[in-house]
Design an enzyme around this catalytic site. Sequence first.
Site, PDB file in Angstrom:
ATOM      1  N   LYS A 112       2.588  23.862  39.814  1.00 38.28           N
ATOM      2  CA  LYS A 112       3.851  24.586  40.411  1.00 38.28           C
ATOM      3  C   LYS A 112       4.977  23.687  41.016  1.00 38.28           C
ATOM      4  O   LYS A 112       6.226  23.876  40.932  1.00 38.28           O
ATOM      5  CB  LYS A 112       3.456  25.700  41.202  1.00 38.28           C
ATOM      6  CG  LYS A 112       2.747  26.577  40.643  1.00 38.28           C
ATOM      7  CD  LYS A 112       2.345  27.525  41.724  1.00 38.28           C
ATOM      8  CE  LYS A 112       1.499  29.043  41.116  1.00 38.28           C
ATOM      9  NZ  LYS A 112       1.024  29.912  42.078  1.00 38.28           N
ATOM     10  N   LYS A 197      -3.024  29.522  29.869  1.00 41.26           N
ATOM     11  CA  LYS A 197      -3.594  31.021  30.008  1.00 41.26           C
ATOM     12  C   LYS A 197      -2.573  31.823  30.086  1.00 41.26           C
ATOM     13  O   LYS A 197      -1.357  31.779  30.001  1.00 41.26           O
ATOM     14  CB  LYS A 197      -4.294  31.176  31.448  1.00 41.26           C
ATOM     15  CG  LYS A 197      -3.037  31.223  32.534  1.00 41.26           C
ATOM     16  CD  LYS A 197      -3.834  31.450  33.791  1.00 41.26           C
ATOM     17  CE  LYS A 197      -2.806  31.355  35.085  1.00 41.26           C
ATOM     18  NZ  LYS A 197      -3.169  31.855  36.256  1.00 41.26           N
ATOM     19  N   LYS A 200       1.387  35.914  34.129  1.00 37.43           N
ATOM     20  CA  LYS A 200       2.169  36.805  34.489  1.00 37.43           C
ATOM     21  C   LYS A 200       3.981  36.596  34.432  1.00 37.43           C
ATOM     22  O   LYS A 200       4.666  37.013  34.153  1.00 37.43           O
ATOM     23  CB  LYS A 200       2.121  37.524  35.904  1.00 37.43           C
ATOM     24  CG  LYS A 200       0.726  38.347  36.084  1.00 37.43           C
ATOM     25  CD  LYS A 200       0.608  39.038  37.549  1.00 37.43           C
ATOM     26  CE  LYS A 200       0.537  37.893  38.562  1.00 37.43           C
ATOM     27  NZ  LYS A 200      -0.612  37.219  38.688  1.00 37.43           N
TER      28      LYS A 200
END
Length: 341
Positions: A112, A197, A200
């Site tokens: 991140k 993956k 969201k």
Amino acid sequence: MTRVFSGIQPTGHLTLGNYLGAMRRWAEVDQHRADSLFCVVDLHALTVDHDPARLRRLSRQTATLLLAAGLDPEVCTLFLQSHVDEHTRLSYLLECVATDGEMRRMIQYKEKSAKQRERGGSLRLSLLTYPVLMAADILAYGTDEVPVGEDQTQHVELARDVAVRFNQRYGHTFVVPRTTLPPVAARVMNLQDPTRKMGKSDESGTGVVYLLDEPDAVRKKVLRAVTDSGREVVYDRAARPGLANLLDILAACTGGDPESLAAGYDSYGSLKKDTAEAVVEVLRPVRDRHRELCADPAYVEGVLRDGAEKARALARPTVDAAQRAIGLLPPAAEPSPSAAP
């Protein structure tokens, strides 16, 4: 009775990966076999730039979808993290036990922070320290088991390490938790990039099936899923990740075994078609129940209010004990009315 805790961030619309990797197991297994707490971890969503109004909407939507997926407030405890002050009280105590090196080794922090730097943005301190808040989420409740996807196991290991260290330094205070993983589809991958993956926060959304996608949108995304070179349908995560992802999804939706399912197909097209229909049928009751719950917002608010009250009562004794153990004086008791002059 075994105590289970797990949480989910309201940082985007929930996906098939969230459902197959965690939510369905919470509803079908965990809440019935254990004293279970499930939390919308809205404080974790503050670690990156966000729109406050959107965060409120997503927090409500996430809680509603957890109920739609089958969590029963008569059986488990469902609440918002920010509604229980014990999470932040304990987090600071654990920051005084965790180390800077542990934080910087977190894989999600590395990923991140790299994305933030690429965008030219500054890094919030909370992005570095939020794994300690996650440890507080877990340890405040005397949690025995944390059912999570594979990408979160490092955070549970940190919670274990911090609990052991605190117990050794200040006396036994915390239960040392352990991770539990679902047997199939613990990590559903992006349909357009099976090396990532199904998250969201995916910017395009073309490789992500959202729980509230219409059936035709689900079919279109699955039918357009990336597969691999070759014609034979075999289950091989390393060499054929796209195909393996479809077989994992189909297995999770139907209760089959991915390797056995592969033997029943002679073309990618038929596998994609069956996988698409299986996903549509798995998500149908979730979407229907979500629609019903949205028509009764007072019910959802009541569930979250009652859940937070119960969670506070469970967490407060452990957090109070941690404060005493680390050396903080308890607040002075209020004088009784009879003691007044």
